[in-house]
Write a protein that holds these residues in place. Structure first.
Motif, PDB file in Angstrom:
ATOM      1  N   ASP A 108      25.550 -33.838  74.634  1.00  0.00           N
ATOM      2  CA  ASP A 108      24.749 -33.953  73.280  1.00  0.00           C
ATOM      3  C   ASP A 108      25.119 -33.111  72.307  1.00  0.00           C
ATOM      4  OD1 ASP A 108      22.790 -35.937  71.879  1.00  0.00           O
ATOM      5  OD2 ASP A 108      21.452 -33.979  71.882  1.00  0.00           O
ATOM      6  N   PRO A 109      24.573 -31.575  72.482  1.00  0.00           N
ATOM      7  CA  PRO A 109      24.903 -30.592  71.438  1.00  0.00           C
ATOM      8  C   PRO A 109      26.414 -30.472  71.132  1.00  0.00           C
ATOM      9  CG  PRO A 109      24.291 -29.626  73.422  1.00  0.00           C
ATOM     10  CD  PRO A 109      24.309 -31.172  73.705  1.00  0.00           C
ATOM     11  N   LEU A 110      27.376 -30.492  72.049  1.00  0.00           N
ATOM     12  CA  LEU A 110      28.633 -30.432  71.934  1.00  0.00           C
ATOM     13  C   LEU A 110      29.255 -31.422  70.801  1.00  0.00           C
ATOM     14  CD1 LEU A 110      31.443 -29.377  72.615  1.00  0.00           C
ATOM     15  CD2 LEU A 110      31.811 -31.194  74.054  1.00  0.00           C
ATOM     16  N   ALA A 111      28.631 -32.756  70.772  1.00  0.00           N
ATOM     17  CA  ALA A 111      28.835 -33.651  69.805  1.00  0.00           C
ATOM     18  C   ALA A 111      28.342 -33.458  68.429  1.00  0.00           C
ATOM     19  CB  ALA A 111      28.388 -35.097  70.235  1.00  0.00           C
ATOM     20  N   ASP A 112      26.947 -32.861  68.555  1.00  0.00           N
ATOM     21  CA  ASP A 112      26.468 -32.538  67.223  1.00  0.00           C
ATOM     22  C   ASP A 112      27.276 -31.418  66.422  1.00  0.00           C
ATOM     23  OD1 ASP A 112      24.365 -34.363  67.699  1.00  0.00           O
ATOM     24  OD2 ASP A 112      22.880 -32.952  68.559  1.00  0.00           O
ATOM     25  N   LYS A 113      27.575 -30.249  67.220  1.00  0.00           N
ATOM     26  CA  LYS A 113      28.309 -29.120  66.555  1.00  0.00           C
ATOM     27  C   LYS A 113      29.788 -29.643  66.036  1.00  0.00           C
ATOM     28  CE  LYS A 113      24.658 -26.726  67.461  1.00  0.00           C
ATOM     29  NZ  LYS A 113      23.826 -26.332  65.989  1.00  0.00           N
ATOM     30  N   LEU A 114      30.406 -30.496  66.820  1.00  0.00           N
ATOM     31  CA  LEU A 114      31.818 -30.805  66.277  1.00  0.00           C
ATOM     32  C   LEU A 114      31.540 -31.495  65.155  1.00  0.00           C
ATOM     33  CD1 LEU A 114      33.568 -31.862  69.750  1.00  0.00           C
ATOM     34  CD2 LEU A 114      33.787 -29.808  68.148  1.00  0.00           C
ATOM     35  N   LEU A 115      30.667 -32.532  65.130  1.00  0.00           N
ATOM     36  CA  LEU A 115      30.464 -33.029  63.905  1.00  0.00           C
ATOM     37  C   LEU A 115      29.906 -32.227  62.619  1.00  0.00           C
ATOM     38  CD1 LEU A 115      30.104 -35.626  62.583  1.00  0.00           C
ATOM     39  CD2 LEU A 115      27.823 -36.150  63.160  1.00  0.00           C
ATOM     40  N   THR A 116      28.806 -31.641  62.932  1.00  0.00           N
ATOM     41  CA  THR A 116      28.257 -30.838  61.566  1.00  0.00           C
ATOM     42  C   THR A 116      29.156 -29.741  61.264  1.00  0.00           C
ATOM     43  OG1 THR A 116      26.944 -29.434  63.096  1.00  0.00           O
ATOM     44  CG2 THR A 116      25.885 -31.248  62.012  1.00  0.00           C
ATOM     45  N   LEU A 117      29.740 -28.950  62.175  1.00  0.00           N
ATOM     46  CA  LEU A 117      30.741 -27.727  61.804  1.00  0.00           C
ATOM     47  C   LEU A 117      31.981 -28.254  61.145  1.00  0.00           C
ATOM     48  CD1 LEU A 117      29.747 -25.024  64.645  1.00  0.00           C
ATOM     49  CD2 LEU A 117      29.073 -25.107  62.057  1.00  0.00           C
ATOM     50  N   GLY A 118      32.714 -29.292  61.986  1.00  0.00           N
ATOM     51  CA  GLY A 118      33.943 -29.884  61.377  1.00  0.00           C
ATOM     52  C   GLY A 118      33.731 -30.389  60.089  1.00  0.00           C
ATOM     53  N   SER A 119      32.766 -31.108  59.978  1.00  0.00           N
ATOM     54  CA  SER A 119      32.686 -31.699  58.860  1.00  0.00           C
ATOM     55  C   SER A 119      32.358 -30.760  57.413  1.00  0.00           C
ATOM     56  CB  SER A 119      31.258 -32.706  58.623  1.00  0.00           C
ATOM     57  OG  SER A 119      31.535 -33.609  59.310  1.00  0.00           O
ATOM     58  N   LEU A 120      31.654 -29.672  57.585  1.00  0.00           N
ATOM     59  CA  LEU A 120      31.294 -28.880  56.681  1.00  0.00           C
ATOM     60  C   LEU A 120      32.638 -27.962  56.236  1.00  0.00           C
ATOM     61  CD1 LEU A 120      27.841 -27.403  57.681  1.00  0.00           C
ATOM     62  CD2 LEU A 120      28.376 -28.786  55.798  1.00  0.00           C
ATOM     63  N   PHE A 121      33.542 -27.490  57.422  1.00  0.00           N
ATOM     64  CA  PHE A 121      34.750 -26.968  56.971  1.00  0.00           C
ATOM     65  C   PHE A 121      35.696 -27.781  56.322  1.00  0.00           C
ATOM     66  CE2 PHE A 121      33.117 -23.633  60.151  1.00  0.00           C
ATOM     67  CZ  PHE A 121      33.466 -22.665  59.440  1.00  0.00           C
ATOM     68  N   VAL A 122      35.701 -28.827  56.845  1.00  0.00           N
ATOM     69  CA  VAL A 122      36.455 -29.791  56.000  1.00  0.00           C
ATOM     70  C   VAL A 122      36.211 -29.919  54.756  1.00  0.00           C
ATOM     71  CG1 VAL A 122      37.498 -32.271  55.930  1.00  0.00           C
ATOM     72  CG2 VAL A 122      37.336 -31.027  58.217  1.00  0.00           C
ATOM     73  N   LEU A 123      34.932 -30.248  54.479  1.00  0.00           N
ATOM     74  CA  LEU A 123      34.440 -30.511  52.872  1.00  0.00           C
ATOM     75  C   LEU A 123      34.486 -29.100  52.121  1.00  0.00           C
ATOM     76  CD1 LEU A 123      31.518 -33.002  53.707  1.00  0.00           C
ATOM     77  CD2 LEU A 123      33.897 -33.471  52.690  1.00  0.00           C
ATOM     78  N   ALA A 124      34.790 -27.972  52.905  1.00  0.00           N
ATOM     79  CA  ALA A 124      34.679 -26.645  51.996  1.00  0.00           C
ATOM     80  C   ALA A 124      36.036 -26.376  51.740  1.00  0.00           C
ATOM     81  CB  ALA A 124      33.918 -25.741  52.745  1.00  0.00           C
ATOM     82  N   LEU A 125      37.160 -26.931  52.354  1.00  0.00           N
ATOM     83  CA  LEU A 125      38.483 -26.755  52.161  1.00  0.00           C
ATOM     84  C   LEU A 125      39.196 -27.419  50.760  1.00  0.00           C
ATOM     85  CD1 LEU A 125      40.027 -26.761  55.855  1.00  0.00           C
ATOM     86  CD2 LEU A 125      39.603 -24.850  54.649  1.00  0.00           C
TER      87      LEU A 125
END
Length: 204
Positions: free
Chosen positions: A110-127
Protein backbone atom coordinates in the motif's frame (compact mmCIF):
# COMPACT_ATOMS: atom_id res chain seq x y z
CA UNK A 1 -1.54 -3.05 7.57
CA UNK A 2 -0.50 -5.47 10.24
CA UNK A 3 -0.17 -9.23 10.11
CA UNK A 4 -2.64 -11.15 12.13
CA UNK A 5 -0.99 -13.31 14.75
CA UNK A 6 -2.00 -16.19 16.98
CA UNK A 7 -3.94 -15.55 20.17
CA UNK A 8 -3.14 -17.83 23.07
CA UNK A 9 -5.23 -17.75 26.23
CA UNK A 10 -4.10 -19.53 29.40
CA UNK A 11 -6.76 -19.93 32.07
CA UNK A 12 -5.34 -21.00 35.37
CA UNK A 13 -7.42 -22.09 38.33
CA UNK A 14 -6.01 -22.83 41.74
CA UNK A 15 -7.66 -25.04 44.33
CA UNK A 16 -6.79 -27.12 47.37
CA UNK A 17 -7.51 -30.72 48.23
CA UNK A 18 -6.53 -33.13 50.98
CA UNK A 19 -4.88 -36.43 50.30
CA UNK A 20 -6.16 -39.45 52.23
CA UNK A 21 -2.57 -40.39 53.19
CA UNK A 22 -1.42 -36.91 54.16
CA UNK A 23 -2.99 -34.41 56.55
CA UNK A 24 -1.40 -31.50 54.65
CA UNK A 25 -3.48 -29.78 51.93
CA UNK A 26 -2.28 -30.20 48.38
CA UNK A 27 -2.51 -27.24 46.00
CA UNK A 28 -3.89 -28.10 42.59
CA UNK A 29 -3.14 -26.00 39.49
CA UNK A 30 -5.39 -26.57 36.50
CA UNK A 31 -4.20 -24.87 33.32
CA UNK A 32 -6.33 -24.71 30.23
CA UNK A 33 -4.80 -23.47 26.99
CA UNK A 34 -6.86 -22.17 24.12
CA UNK A 35 -5.09 -21.48 20.83
CA UNK A 36 -6.95 -19.41 18.32
CA UNK A 37 -5.12 -19.02 15.05
CA UNK A 38 -5.99 -15.85 13.15
CA UNK A 39 -6.14 -15.95 9.37
CA UNK A 40 -2.69 -15.58 7.86
CA UNK A 41 -3.74 -15.53 4.20
CA UNK A 42 -1.54 -13.06 2.35
CA UNK A 43 -3.58 -12.84 -0.84
CA UNK A 44 -7.03 -11.37 -0.28
CA UNK A 45 -9.32 -8.75 -1.77
CA UNK A 46 -7.57 -5.69 -0.24
CA UNK A 47 -4.17 -6.92 -1.44
CA UNK A 48 -5.58 -7.74 -4.88
CA UNK A 49 -6.93 -4.19 -5.19
CA UNK A 50 -3.57 -2.77 -4.11
CA UNK A 51 -1.80 -4.94 -6.68
CA UNK A 52 -4.22 -3.66 -9.30
CA UNK A 53 -3.30 -0.10 -8.33
CA UNK A 54 0.36 -0.93 -8.86
CA UNK A 55 -0.45 -2.24 -12.35
CA UNK A 56 -2.42 0.92 -13.16
CA UNK A 57 0.78 2.90 -12.63
CA UNK A 58 2.05 1.62 -15.99
CA UNK A 59 -0.66 3.20 -18.20
CA UNK A 60 -0.80 6.22 -15.89
CA UNK A 61 2.86 7.13 -16.37
CA UNK A 62 2.65 6.21 -20.06
CA UNK A 63 0.00 8.92 -20.42
CA UNK A 64 1.71 11.33 -18.03
CA UNK A 65 4.96 11.48 -19.97
CA UNK A 66 2.94 12.40 -23.08
CA UNK A 67 1.17 15.32 -21.40
CA UNK A 68 3.67 17.80 -22.86
CA UNK A 69 3.24 16.67 -26.48
CA UNK A 70 0.15 14.48 -26.47
CA UNK A 71 -2.40 17.18 -25.83
CA UNK A 72 -5.63 16.98 -23.90
CA UNK A 73 -6.21 13.23 -24.35
CA UNK A 74 -2.99 12.32 -22.49
CA UNK A 75 -3.70 14.76 -19.67
CA UNK A 76 -7.33 13.75 -19.26
CA UNK A 77 -6.45 10.04 -19.37
CA UNK A 78 -3.85 10.64 -16.65
CA UNK A 79 -6.42 12.48 -14.56
CA UNK A 80 -8.98 9.68 -14.93
CA UNK A 81 -6.42 7.05 -13.90
CA UNK A 82 -5.33 9.21 -10.97
CA UNK A 83 -8.90 9.43 -9.67
CA UNK A 84 -9.34 5.67 -10.12
CA UNK A 85 -6.16 4.87 -8.19
CA UNK A 86 -7.10 7.28 -5.40
CA UNK A 87 -10.48 5.54 -5.11
CA UNK A 88 -8.86 2.10 -4.91
CA UNK A 89 -6.53 3.39 -2.20
CA UNK A 90 -9.53 4.28 -0.07
CA UNK A 91 -11.34 1.05 -0.94
CA UNK A 92 -8.56 -1.40 -0.08
CA UNK A 93 -7.98 0.26 3.30
CA UNK A 94 -11.69 0.12 4.10
CA UNK A 95 -11.98 -3.54 3.11
CA UNK A 96 -8.88 -4.51 5.08
CA UNK A 97 -10.36 -3.02 8.24
CA UNK A 98 -13.92 -4.14 7.58
CA UNK A 99 -13.05 -7.74 6.70
CA UNK A 100 -10.18 -8.00 9.21
CA UNK A 101 -7.82 -8.94 6.38
CA UNK A 102 -4.81 -6.85 7.32
CA UNK A 103 -1.54 -8.52 6.31
CA UNK A 104 2.16 -7.75 6.24
CA UNK A 105 2.04 -7.91 2.44
CA UNK A 106 -0.62 -5.21 2.32
CA UNK A 107 1.37 -3.13 4.76
CA UNK A 108 4.24 -3.21 2.26
CA UNK A 109 2.33 -2.82 -1.02
CA UNK A 110 0.00 0.00 0.00
CA UNK A 111 2.62 2.66 0.87
CA UNK A 112 4.79 1.47 -2.03
CA UNK A 113 1.96 2.18 -4.48
CA UNK A 114 1.29 5.57 -2.86
CA UNK A 115 4.94 6.68 -3.00
CA UNK A 116 5.45 5.54 -6.58
CA UNK A 117 2.32 7.43 -7.62
CA UNK A 118 2.93 10.69 -5.76
CA UNK A 119 6.70 11.05 -6.05
CA UNK A 120 6.80 9.80 -9.65
CA UNK A 121 4.04 12.18 -10.71
CA UNK A 122 5.58 15.20 -8.99
CA UNK A 123 8.98 14.59 -10.59
CA UNK A 124 7.47 14.07 -14.07
CA UNK A 125 5.35 17.23 -13.80
CA UNK A 126 8.40 19.21 -12.62
CA UNK A 127 10.64 18.21 -15.55
CA UNK A 128 10.71 20.82 -18.32
CA UNK A 129 10.65 18.32 -21.23
CA UNK A 130 7.62 16.51 -19.77
CA UNK A 131 5.64 19.10 -17.82
CA UNK A 132 2.69 21.09 -19.11
CA UNK A 133 3.73 24.46 -20.53
CA UNK A 134 2.57 27.13 -18.12
CA UNK A 135 1.57 24.61 -15.45
CA UNK A 136 4.92 23.23 -14.29
CA UNK A 137 5.31 21.98 -10.72
CA UNK A 138 8.14 23.90 -8.98
CA UNK A 139 11.29 21.82 -8.54
CA UNK A 140 11.28 22.33 -4.78
CA UNK A 141 7.94 20.47 -4.39
CA UNK A 142 9.20 16.97 -5.35
CA UNK A 143 12.48 17.70 -3.57
CA UNK A 144 10.70 18.39 -0.27
CA UNK A 145 8.40 15.39 -0.73
CA UNK A 146 11.33 13.05 -1.36
CA UNK A 147 13.33 14.51 1.54
CA UNK A 148 10.40 14.01 3.89
CA UNK A 149 10.05 10.35 2.91
CA UNK A 150 13.80 9.71 3.20
CA UNK A 151 13.87 11.28 6.67
CA UNK A 152 10.88 9.18 7.72
CA UNK A 153 12.40 5.93 6.48
CA UNK A 154 15.77 6.80 8.02
CA UNK A 155 14.20 7.63 11.37
CA UNK A 156 12.18 4.40 11.46
CA UNK A 157 15.28 2.37 10.53
CA UNK A 158 17.38 4.11 13.21
CA UNK A 159 14.77 3.44 15.94
CA UNK A 160 14.50 -0.18 14.79
CA UNK A 161 18.29 -0.55 14.98
CA UNK A 162 18.58 1.13 18.38
CA UNK A 163 15.58 -0.31 20.21
CA UNK A 164 14.45 -3.26 18.11
CA UNK A 165 10.95 -1.77 17.94
CA UNK A 166 9.10 -1.31 14.69
CA UNK A 167 7.41 2.10 14.85
CA UNK A 168 6.29 2.15 11.22
CA UNK A 169 2.57 2.76 11.60
CA UNK A 170 0.00 4.52 9.42
CA UNK A 171 -0.49 8.03 10.79
CA UNK A 172 -3.17 10.62 10.14
CA UNK A 173 -0.50 13.18 9.24
CA UNK A 174 1.04 10.86 6.66
CA UNK A 175 -2.33 10.11 5.09
CA UNK A 176 -3.13 13.83 4.97
CA UNK A 177 0.21 14.53 3.27
CA UNK A 178 -0.48 11.86 0.63
CA UNK A 179 -3.98 13.28 0.06
CA UNK A 180 -2.57 16.79 -0.43
CA UNK A 181 0.00 15.52 -2.92
CA UNK A 182 -2.70 13.70 -4.91
CA UNK A 183 -4.84 16.84 -4.83
CA UNK A 184 -1.94 18.91 -6.15
CA UNK A 185 -1.31 16.45 -9.00
CA UNK A 186 -5.00 16.44 -9.88
CA UNK A 187 -5.17 20.26 -9.89
CA UNK A 188 -2.14 20.50 -12.19
CA UNK A 189 -3.73 18.04 -14.62
CA UNK A 190 -7.14 19.72 -14.67
CA UNK A 191 -5.85 23.31 -14.62
CA UNK A 192 -5.61 23.75 -18.45
CA UNK A 193 -9.26 22.73 -18.82
CA UNK A 194 -10.35 25.18 -16.11
CA UNK A 195 -8.27 28.03 -17.54
CA UNK A 196 -9.54 27.28 -21.03
CA UNK A 197 -13.14 27.34 -19.84
CA UNK A 198 -12.90 30.77 -18.20
CA UNK A 199 -13.06 32.82 -21.45
CA UNK A 200 -16.02 30.73 -22.64
CA UNK A 201 -17.78 31.34 -19.30
CA UNK A 202 -17.14 35.08 -19.54
CA UNK A 203 -18.77 35.14 -22.98
CA UNK A 204 -22.01 33.60 -21.70
Amino acid sequence: RYAEGTLRLRICSVGTARCAHSPRPVTLHVVTSIDTAAPTCRWNWPNAITAGRLLLLIPFFACLVWVHDGGAWARQSSLALLVLMAATDVLDGYLARRLHQTTALGRLLDPLADKLLTLGSLFVLALDPLSQPGFEVPNWVPTIALSKDLLTVGGVAWIKWKTGRNVARPRILGKACTALQLLLIGLVLIAPDVVGAIPAMEGI
